[in-house]
Write a protein that holds these residues in place. Structure first.
Motif, PDB file in Angstrom:
ATOM      1  N   TYR A 135     -14.092  54.150  75.498  1.00  0.00           N
ATOM      2  CA  TYR A 135     -14.291  53.702  76.872  1.00  0.00           C
ATOM      3  C   TYR A 135     -12.974  53.231  77.480  1.00  0.00           C
ATOM      4  CZ  TYR A 135     -16.353  51.083  80.782  1.00  0.00           C
ATOM      5  OH  TYR A 135     -16.681  50.608  82.026  1.00  0.00           O
ATOM      6  N   LEU A 136     -12.210  52.457  76.739  1.00  0.00           N
ATOM      7  CA  LEU A 136     -10.923  51.983  77.245  1.00  0.00           C
ATOM      8  C   LEU A 136      -9.944  53.146  77.404  1.00  0.00           C
ATOM      9  CD1 LEU A 136     -10.486  48.683  75.175  1.00  0.00           C
ATOM     10  CD2 LEU A 136     -11.358  48.942  77.511  1.00  0.00           C
ATOM     11  N   GLU A 137      -9.988  54.109  76.489  1.00  0.00           N
ATOM     12  CA  GLU A 137      -9.117  55.275  76.600  1.00  0.00           C
ATOM     13  C   GLU A 137      -9.412  56.058  77.879  1.00  0.00           C
ATOM     14  OE1 GLU A 137      -8.480  56.201  71.798  1.00  0.00           O
ATOM     15  OE2 GLU A 137      -9.919  57.356  72.998  1.00  0.00           O
ATOM     16  N   LEU A 138     -10.683  56.177  78.214  1.00  0.00           N
ATOM     17  CA  LEU A 138     -11.044  56.894  79.443  1.00  0.00           C
ATOM     18  C   LEU A 138     -10.493  56.184  80.671  1.00  0.00           C
ATOM     19  CD1 LEU A 138     -14.755  57.897  78.716  1.00  0.00           C
ATOM     20  CD2 LEU A 138     -12.746  59.390  78.725  1.00  0.00           C
ATOM     21  N   TRP A 139     -10.548  54.873  80.686  1.00  0.00           N
ATOM     22  CA  TRP A 139     -10.016  54.116  81.823  1.00  0.00           C
ATOM     23  C   TRP A 139      -8.501  54.257  81.914  1.00  0.00           C
ATOM     24  CZ3 TRP A 139     -11.581  51.729  86.105  1.00  0.00           C
ATOM     25  CH2 TRP A 139     -12.952  51.432  86.250  1.00  0.00           C
ATOM     26  N   GLU A 140      -7.826  54.445  80.792  1.00  0.00           N
ATOM     27  CA  GLU A 140      -6.367  54.491  80.800  1.00  0.00           C
ATOM     28  C   GLU A 140      -5.808  55.904  80.940  1.00  0.00           C
ATOM     29  OE1 GLU A 140      -4.933  52.153  77.494  1.00  0.00           O
ATOM     30  OE2 GLU A 140      -6.152  50.429  78.094  1.00  0.00           O
ATOM     31  N   ALA A 157      -5.431  41.977  81.631  1.00  0.00           N
ATOM     32  CA  ALA A 157      -4.883  43.240  82.128  1.00  0.00           C
ATOM     33  C   ALA A 157      -3.712  43.735  81.281  1.00  0.00           C
ATOM     34  CB  ALA A 157      -4.450  43.082  83.579  1.00  0.00           C
ATOM     35  N   SER A 158      -2.959  42.827  80.696  1.00  0.00           N
ATOM     36  CA  SER A 158      -1.772  43.203  79.934  1.00  0.00           C
ATOM     37  C   SER A 158      -2.003  43.233  78.426  1.00  0.00           C
ATOM     38  CB  SER A 158      -0.619  42.222  80.229  1.00  0.00           C
ATOM     39  OG  SER A 158      -0.298  42.241  81.597  1.00  0.00           O
ATOM     40  N   LEU A 159      -3.196  42.907  77.989  1.00  0.00           N
ATOM     41  CA  LEU A 159      -3.482  42.857  76.559  1.00  0.00           C
ATOM     42  C   LEU A 159      -3.392  44.253  75.954  1.00  0.00           C
ATOM     43  CD1 LEU A 159      -4.362  40.658  74.495  1.00  0.00           C
ATOM     44  CD2 LEU A 159      -6.710  41.427  74.854  1.00  0.00           C
ATOM     45  N   GLU A 160      -2.754  44.372  74.797  1.00  0.00           N
ATOM     46  CA  GLU A 160      -2.631  45.656  74.128  1.00  0.00           C
ATOM     47  C   GLU A 160      -4.018  46.199  73.790  1.00  0.00           C
ATOM     48  OE1 GLU A 160      -3.014  46.521  70.632  1.00  0.00           O
ATOM     49  OE2 GLU A 160      -2.251  48.556  71.053  1.00  0.00           O
ATOM     50  N   ARG A 161      -4.204  47.500  73.990  1.00  0.00           N
ATOM     51  CA  ARG A 161      -5.543  48.080  73.909  1.00  0.00           C
ATOM     52  C   ARG A 161      -6.214  47.851  72.551  1.00  0.00           C
ATOM     53  NH1 ARG A 161      -5.411  53.973  75.330  1.00  0.00           N
ATOM     54  NH2 ARG A 161      -4.931  54.335  73.137  1.00  0.00           N
ATOM     55  N   GLU A 162      -5.502  48.060  71.467  1.00  0.00           N
ATOM     56  CA  GLU A 162      -6.117  47.894  70.149  1.00  0.00           C
ATOM     57  C   GLU A 162      -6.494  46.441  69.875  1.00  0.00           C
ATOM     58  OE1 GLU A 162      -7.261  50.125  67.832  1.00  0.00           O
ATOM     59  OE2 GLU A 162      -6.961  51.423  69.575  1.00  0.00           O
ATOM     60  N   ARG A 163      -5.745  45.524  70.438  1.00  0.00           N
ATOM     61  CA  ARG A 163      -6.117  44.112  70.321  1.00  0.00           C
ATOM     62  C   ARG A 163      -7.413  43.856  71.066  1.00  0.00           C
ATOM     63  NH1 ARG A 163      -7.153  39.602  67.814  1.00  0.00           N
ATOM     64  NH2 ARG A 163      -6.727  37.716  69.015  1.00  0.00           N
ATOM     65  N   LEU A 164      -7.548  44.463  72.228  1.00  0.00           N
ATOM     66  CA  LEU A 164      -8.768  44.298  73.007  1.00  0.00           C
ATOM     67  C   LEU A 164      -9.956  44.942  72.287  1.00  0.00           C
ATOM     68  CD1 LEU A 164     -10.148  43.287  75.542  1.00  0.00           C
ATOM     69  CD2 LEU A 164      -9.407  45.364  76.718  1.00  0.00           C
ATOM     70  N   VAL A 165      -9.735  46.098  71.677  1.00  0.00           N
ATOM     71  CA  VAL A 165     -10.794  46.743  70.906  1.00  0.00           C
ATOM     72  C   VAL A 165     -11.271  45.828  69.796  1.00  0.00           C
ATOM     73  CG1 VAL A 165     -11.334  48.639  69.326  1.00  0.00           C
ATOM     74  CG2 VAL A 165     -10.051  49.099  71.421  1.00  0.00           C
ATOM     75  N   ALA A 166     -10.327  45.201  69.096  1.00  0.00           N
ATOM     76  CA  ALA A 166     -10.677  44.304  67.994  1.00  0.00           C
ATOM     77  C   ALA A 166     -11.502  43.113  68.480  1.00  0.00           C
ATOM     78  CB  ALA A 166      -9.405  43.816  67.294  1.00  0.00           C
ATOM     79  N   LEU A 167     -11.221  42.641  69.685  1.00  0.00           N
ATOM     80  CA  LEU A 167     -11.959  41.507  70.232  1.00  0.00           C
ATOM     81  C   LEU A 167     -13.346  41.909  70.732  1.00  0.00           C
ATOM     82  CD1 LEU A 167      -9.083  39.778  72.251  1.00  0.00           C
ATOM     83  CD2 LEU A 167     -10.159  38.908  70.171  1.00  0.00           C
ATOM     84  N   ALA A 176     -23.183  46.835  80.635  1.00  0.00           N
ATOM     85  CA  ALA A 176     -22.793  45.768  81.555  1.00  0.00           C
ATOM     86  C   ALA A 176     -21.567  45.018  81.036  1.00  0.00           C
ATOM     87  CB  ALA A 176     -23.955  44.804  81.759  1.00  0.00           C
ATOM     88  N   HIS A 177     -21.536  44.772  79.732  1.00  0.00           N
ATOM     89  CA  HIS A 177     -20.406  44.048  79.144  1.00  0.00           C
ATOM     90  C   HIS A 177     -19.116  44.859  79.270  1.00  0.00           C
ATOM     91  CE1 HIS A 177     -18.586  40.998  76.600  1.00  0.00           C
ATOM     92  NE2 HIS A 177     -18.066  41.951  75.852  1.00  0.00           N
ATOM     93  N   LEU A 178     -19.174  46.128  78.899  1.00  0.00           N
ATOM     94  CA  LEU A 178     -17.976  46.957  78.963  1.00  0.00           C
ATOM     95  C   LEU A 178     -17.523  47.175  80.404  1.00  0.00           C
ATOM     96  CD1 LEU A 178     -18.728  49.650  76.228  1.00  0.00           C
ATOM     97  CD2 LEU A 178     -17.069  47.773  76.125  1.00  0.00           C
ATOM     98  N   ASP A 219      -6.637  61.005  84.810  1.00  0.00           N
ATOM     99  CA  ASP A 219      -7.706  61.701  85.537  1.00  0.00           C
ATOM    100  C   ASP A 219      -9.017  60.932  85.472  1.00  0.00           C
ATOM    101  OD1 ASP A 219      -8.971  63.927  86.911  1.00  0.00           O
ATOM    102  OD2 ASP A 219      -9.919  64.368  85.000  1.00  0.00           O
ATOM    103  N   THR A 220      -9.484  60.639  84.268  1.00  0.00           N
ATOM    104  CA  THR A 220     -10.773  59.948  84.147  1.00  0.00           C
ATOM    105  C   THR A 220     -10.689  58.518  84.656  1.00  0.00           C
ATOM    106  OG1 THR A 220     -10.218  59.492  81.824  1.00  0.00           O
ATOM    107  CG2 THR A 220     -11.688  61.355  82.264  1.00  0.00           C
ATOM    108  N   GLY A 221      -9.531  57.885  84.507  1.00  0.00           N
ATOM    109  CA  GLY A 221      -9.377  56.521  85.013  1.00  0.00           C
ATOM    110  C   GLY A 221      -9.540  56.460  86.519  1.00  0.00           C
TER     111      GLY A 221
END
Length: 202
Positions: free
Chosen positions: A100-105, A178-188, A160-162, A108-110
């Protein structure tokens, strides 16, 4: 060619109706992604597609219906629907969150996801279309994949959460999220999403 013939050709359906419909839809997708729902106009889409505005209305009926068609043609969330059908649910929270985060980043899909979120707040009719789209394209496939009690509620809570996190991170640009590294956000996020999917219901 007479003036009357020219007028009929200018206002009527040009040769290749299928190709014309596709050109209009592609132009609409670009406009909604680049300019948003409010700034997109039937006339602007027609100009970008090289057709008369009446032809846009002939094919799609209204701006709202054009927006709905643009959402559902090659939806930006399609990779999520494919993902939830693959593998088990034991690690679905992590896989779903990362994809989901990859699509936003992705550029095109973002851009198209951003258009969906902004379109939802543009008008009541657009909001209803986005809600129906999310239900059909994301929530229902996710509910089926979960295969647990209260699957629909679990899918709604997950979505809703995502969506809330994505809105804060990519639309409102709230820091430090907004600036958090993506993999860190995934882990959280992943453990929370996994609990929604498979944890004990409240």
């Amino acid at each position: 060619m007479t003036a009357e013939t020219g007028r009929r050709r200018a206002g009527g359906r040009r040769p290749g109706a299928s190709g014309t419909r596709e050109a209009i839809l592609a132009a609409a997708q670009r406009s909604f992604a680049e300019h948003g729902y409010t700034a997109t106009t039937v006339r602007g889409v027609a100009s970008a597609a090289g057709v008369d505005p009446a032809l846009v209305l002939q094919f799609y009926g209204s701006k709202d219906q054009l927006f709905d068609a643009a959402l559902r043609a090659d939806p930006p969330t399609r990779p999520l629907a494919a993902l939830v059908r693959e593998g088990g649910v034991a690690d679905l929270g992590e896989r779903l969150t990362r994809r989901y985060l990859e699509l936003w980043e992705a550029p095109d899909t973002g851009a198209r996801l951003l258009a969906v979120v902004r379109g939802a707040s543009a008008s009541p009719s657009a909001s209803a279309m986005v809600a129906a789209f999310m239900s059909d394209e994301v929530m229902l496939p996710l509910a089926r994949a979960i295969g647990a009690d209260q699957a629909e509620l679990r899918a709604n809570l997950t979505g809703a959460h995502l969506l809330g996190v994505a809105t804060a991170r990519y639309v409102l640009r709230v820091e430090p999220l907004a600036s958090l590294e993506r993999e860190r956000l995934v882990a959280l996020l992943a453990p929370v999403v996994q609990r929604f999917l498979t944890g004990e219901p409240a």
